[in-house]
Design a protein around this motif. Structure first.
Motif, PDB file in Angstrom:
ATOM      1  N   ALA A  28      50.157  64.495  41.512  1.00  0.00           N
ATOM      2  CA  ALA A  28      51.179  63.241  41.445  1.00  0.00           C
ATOM      3  C   ALA A  28      52.660  63.316  40.474  1.00  0.00           C
ATOM      4  N   THR A  29      52.740  64.932  40.542  1.00  0.00           N
ATOM      5  CA  THR A  29      53.917  65.302  39.659  1.00  0.00           C
ATOM      6  C   THR A  29      54.722  65.967  40.680  1.00  0.00           C
ATOM      7  N   MET A  30      54.054  65.920  41.842  1.00  0.00           N
ATOM      8  CA  MET A  30      54.740  66.154  42.698  1.00  0.00           C
ATOM      9  C   MET A  30      55.328  64.881  43.388  1.00  0.00           C
ATOM     10  N   PHE A  31      54.551  64.075  43.947  1.00  0.00           N
ATOM     11  CA  PHE A  31      54.775  62.989  43.858  1.00  0.00           C
ATOM     12  C   PHE A  31      56.226  61.991  43.500  1.00  0.00           C
ATOM     13  N   MET A  32      55.669  62.377  42.331  1.00  0.00           N
ATOM     14  CA  MET A  32      57.004  61.761  41.024  1.00  0.00           C
ATOM     15  C   MET A  32      58.664  62.201  41.633  1.00  0.00           C
ATOM     16  N   LEU A  33      58.477  63.024  42.007  1.00  0.00           N
ATOM     17  CA  LEU A  33      59.189  64.953  41.853  1.00  0.00           C
ATOM     18  C   LEU A  33      60.268  63.738  43.592  1.00  0.00           C
ATOM     19  N   VAL A  34      58.921  63.739  44.495  1.00  0.00           N
ATOM     20  CA  VAL A  34      59.280  62.777  45.486  1.00  0.00           C
ATOM     21  C   VAL A  34      60.588  61.887  45.318  1.00  0.00           C
ATOM     22  N   LYS A  35      59.979  61.012  44.722  1.00  0.00           N
ATOM     23  CA  LYS A  35      60.976  59.926  44.382  1.00  0.00           C
ATOM     24  C   LYS A  35      62.146  60.020  43.896  1.00  0.00           C
ATOM     25  N   THR A  42      64.004  64.036  55.121  1.00  0.00           N
ATOM     26  CA  THR A  42      63.688  65.630  56.132  1.00  0.00           C
ATOM     27  C   THR A  42      64.087  66.596  55.250  1.00  0.00           C
ATOM     28  N   GLN A  43      65.104  66.348  54.555  1.00  0.00           N
ATOM     29  CA  GLN A  43      65.154  67.956  53.897  1.00  0.00           C
ATOM     30  C   GLN A  43      63.785  68.040  52.326  1.00  0.00           C
ATOM     31  N   ILE A  44      63.481  67.282  51.733  1.00  0.00           N
ATOM     32  CA  ILE A  44      62.979  66.633  51.168  1.00  0.00           C
ATOM     33  C   ILE A  44      61.052  67.955  51.598  1.00  0.00           C
ATOM     34  N   LEU A  45      61.316  66.964  52.514  1.00  0.00           N
ATOM     35  CA  LEU A  45      59.835  67.909  53.812  1.00  0.00           C
ATOM     36  C   LEU A  45      60.382  69.118  53.836  1.00  0.00           C
ATOM     37  N   PHE A  46      61.362  69.506  54.054  1.00  0.00           N
ATOM     38  CA  PHE A  46      61.765  70.535  54.542  1.00  0.00           C
ATOM     39  C   PHE A  46      61.389  71.825  53.565  1.00  0.00           C
ATOM     40  N   ALA A  47      62.416  71.533  52.465  1.00  0.00           N
ATOM     41  CA  ALA A  47      61.997  71.694  51.300  1.00  0.00           C
ATOM     42  C   ALA A  47      60.556  72.518  50.974  1.00  0.00           C
ATOM     43  N   ARG A  48      59.907  71.574  51.387  1.00  0.00           N
ATOM     44  CA  ARG A  48      58.786  71.698  50.800  1.00  0.00           C
ATOM     45  C   ARG A  48      57.591  72.541  51.898  1.00  0.00           C
ATOM     46  N   GLN A  49      58.116  72.664  52.705  1.00  0.00           N
ATOM     47  CA  GLN A  49      57.178  73.399  53.880  1.00  0.00           C
ATOM     48  C   GLN A  49      57.235  74.681  53.446  1.00  0.00           C
ATOM     49  N   VAL A  50      59.246  74.916  53.809  1.00  0.00           N
ATOM     50  CA  VAL A  50      59.934  76.008  53.651  1.00  0.00           C
ATOM     51  C   VAL A  50      58.914  76.821  52.877  1.00  0.00           C
ATOM     52  N   LEU A  51      59.006  76.437  51.245  1.00  0.00           N
ATOM     53  CA  LEU A  51      59.153  77.134  50.279  1.00  0.00           C
ATOM     54  C   LEU A  51      57.360  77.405  50.227  1.00  0.00           C
ATOM     55  N   VAL A  52      56.089  77.156  50.424  1.00  0.00           N
ATOM     56  CA  VAL A  52      55.134  76.896  50.707  1.00  0.00           C
ATOM     57  C   VAL A  52      54.583  78.426  50.985  1.00  0.00           C
ATOM     58  N   ILE A  53      55.942  78.853  51.613  1.00  0.00           N
ATOM     59  CA  ILE A  53      55.203  80.044  53.088  1.00  0.00           C
ATOM     60  C   ILE A  53      55.618  81.724  52.031  1.00  0.00           C
ATOM     61  N   PRO A  54      56.320  81.341  50.904  1.00  0.00           N
ATOM     62  CA  PRO A  54      56.503  82.628  50.127  1.00  0.00           C
ATOM     63  C   PRO A  54      55.481  82.621  48.654  1.00  0.00           C
ATOM     64  N   ILE A  55      55.364  81.375  48.219  1.00  0.00           N
ATOM     65  CA  ILE A  55      54.489  81.078  47.607  1.00  0.00           C
ATOM     66  C   ILE A  55      52.454  81.589  47.947  1.00  0.00           C
ATOM     67  N   PHE A  56      52.507  81.024  49.327  1.00  0.00           N
ATOM     68  CA  PHE A  56      51.372  81.557  49.711  1.00  0.00           C
ATOM     69  C   PHE A  56      51.331  82.223  49.933  1.00  0.00           C
ATOM     70  N   GLY A  78      60.311  71.791  42.737  1.00  0.00           N
ATOM     71  CA  GLY A  78      59.579  71.525  41.683  1.00  0.00           C
ATOM     72  C   GLY A  78      58.403  71.177  42.373  1.00  0.00           C
ATOM     73  N   ILE A  79      59.045  70.572  43.819  1.00  0.00           N
ATOM     74  CA  ILE A  79      58.275  69.873  44.562  1.00  0.00           C
ATOM     75  C   ILE A  79      57.120  70.537  45.433  1.00  0.00           C
ATOM     76  N   ALA A  80      57.688  71.578  45.771  1.00  0.00           N
ATOM     77  CA  ALA A  80      56.852  73.130  46.619  1.00  0.00           C
ATOM     78  C   ALA A  80      55.915  73.708  45.294  1.00  0.00           C
ATOM     79  N   VAL A  81      56.128  74.359  44.397  1.00  0.00           N
ATOM     80  CA  VAL A  81      55.484  74.815  43.345  1.00  0.00           C
ATOM     81  C   VAL A  81      54.101  74.005  43.186  1.00  0.00           C
ATOM     82  N   PHE A  82      54.310  72.806  42.770  1.00  0.00           N
ATOM     83  CA  PHE A  82      53.563  71.197  41.672  1.00  0.00           C
ATOM     84  C   PHE A  82      52.812  71.256  43.554  1.00  0.00           C
ATOM     85  N   GLY A  83      53.236  70.885  44.483  1.00  0.00           N
ATOM     86  CA  GLY A  83      52.618  70.963  45.852  1.00  0.00           C
ATOM     87  C   GLY A  83      51.855  71.893  45.965  1.00  0.00           C
ATOM     88  N   SER A  84      51.838  73.464  45.545  1.00  0.00           N
ATOM     89  CA  SER A  84      50.909  74.918  45.845  1.00  0.00           C
ATOM     90  C   SER A  84      50.522  74.915  44.962  1.00  0.00           C
TER      91      SER A  84
END
Length: 307
Positions: A31-38, A48-62, A225-231
């Motif tokens: 819910a926090t991730m979607f709030m940060l998206v909005k 498109t920048q939100i989507l890219f940042a969400r995905q590329v930052l997930v890689i080092p996290i996981f 924040g979007i990448a961190v809370f999504g992860s």
């Protein structure tokens, strides 16, 4: 999937209470991730920048998470083609899932997201040719009645495009869930998420070039924040499913509506309409019935296999 007896012996120790806590935590994180998206979109960051940042930052996290646990070997896969198809479906699904909170009030987008089990029933019947009994058909009709009340086509202020995107997001979640259910027979859940990020990031990077990358430090923090809370949300979901049964923990997902309402009120000065309060319980009840019924059928199948 192993039988219930095998799970008790060979699988991870079941800790139902902790599983519920993890699932509640995942609902808050997502819910926090979607709030940060909005919020990011309102601050001028292109989707498109939100989507890219969400995905590329997930890689080092996981990858960092797997390395810390000494489990990098789970990334080995003989099904890279399946991961590629998953990335195509997943990228389309992300566009809808991130577009919904951008176009709609958070509480409405969240409620429409709860219709994923309803679409899963339809896909099971029309695509997988599975038998669907009167319990799940009744729940499906109840859920669609709830959707109509939430959207209120006759006099609603909810934009039709936003409503369609929200419903499309739920449909994609259901479609992707069927694909992931097949992949988890051979692939680790975190590996599925990580390969999805690896495959989708280059495409999303190209798409993001159409936006203005001159973003501020505050916007960068929002993207992180979007990448961190999504992860965190995805990790907690995985942990909840390792320690508890799906039918027990999934109802905790509905707590997202509480957080979405609070975020909408405190951050975006938006309170849900009366139609949402009338329709949301029907959607939630429909999803609960479907999950309960599938749990009952799964137990019956396991009992028949044990005979």
């Amino acid at each position: 999937m192993a039988s219930g007896a095998n799970i008790a012996v060979e699988g991870p120790r079941q800790r139902p209470l902790l599983a519920l806590v993890f699932r509640l935590g995942s609902a808050l994180a997502l819910a926090t991730m979607f709030m940060l998206v909005k919020l990011s979109h309102q601050e001028g960051v292109h989707i498109t920048q939100i989507l890219f940042a969400r995905q590329v930052l997930v890689i080092p996290i996981f990858l960092g998470w797997l390395a810390w646990r000494g489990q990098l070997s789970v990334m080995r896969s003989d099904r890279l083609g399946s991961h590629g198809v998953r990335a195509v479906y997943g990228t389309i699904g992300m566009v809808f899932n991130f577009g919904a909170p951008i176009l709609l009030p958070l509480a409405v987008a969240t409620t429409l997201g709860f219709t994923a089990p309803i679409f899963a029933v339809l896909l099971s019947f029309f695509v997988l040719r599975e038998h669907v009994g009167h319990w799940r058909w009744s729940a499906t009709l109840l859920g669609f009645a709830g959707i109509l009340i939430v959207i209120d086509p006759r006099g609603s202020t909810i934009p039709l495009t936003g409503a369609l995107v929200g419903i499309g997001a739920a449909f994609m979640v259901a479609l992707i869930s069927i694909q992931i259910r097949d992949m988890t027979r051979t692939e680790h859940p975190i590996a599925i998420v990580t390969w999805f990020a690896i495959f989708s990031s280059p495409v999303l990077f190209i798409a993001s070039l159409f936006g203005d990358w001159h973003i501020s430090f505050d916007q960068v923090l929002l993207l992180i924040g979007i990448a961190v809370f999504g992860s965190i949300g995805q990790l907690l979901i995985a942990l909840s499913l390792r320690m508890g049964q799906v039918s027990s923990v999934i109802v905790m997902d509905y707590s997202m509506l509480v957080w979405a309402t609070l975020y909408g009120w405190t951050i975006f000065d938006s309170l849900p309409s009366a139609t949402l309060w009338l329709g949301a319980p029907l959607v939630i009840l429909a999803g609960t019935i479907i999950v309960w019924r599938e749990s009952v059928l799964a137990k019956q199948r396991n009992s028949e296999l044990a005979i």
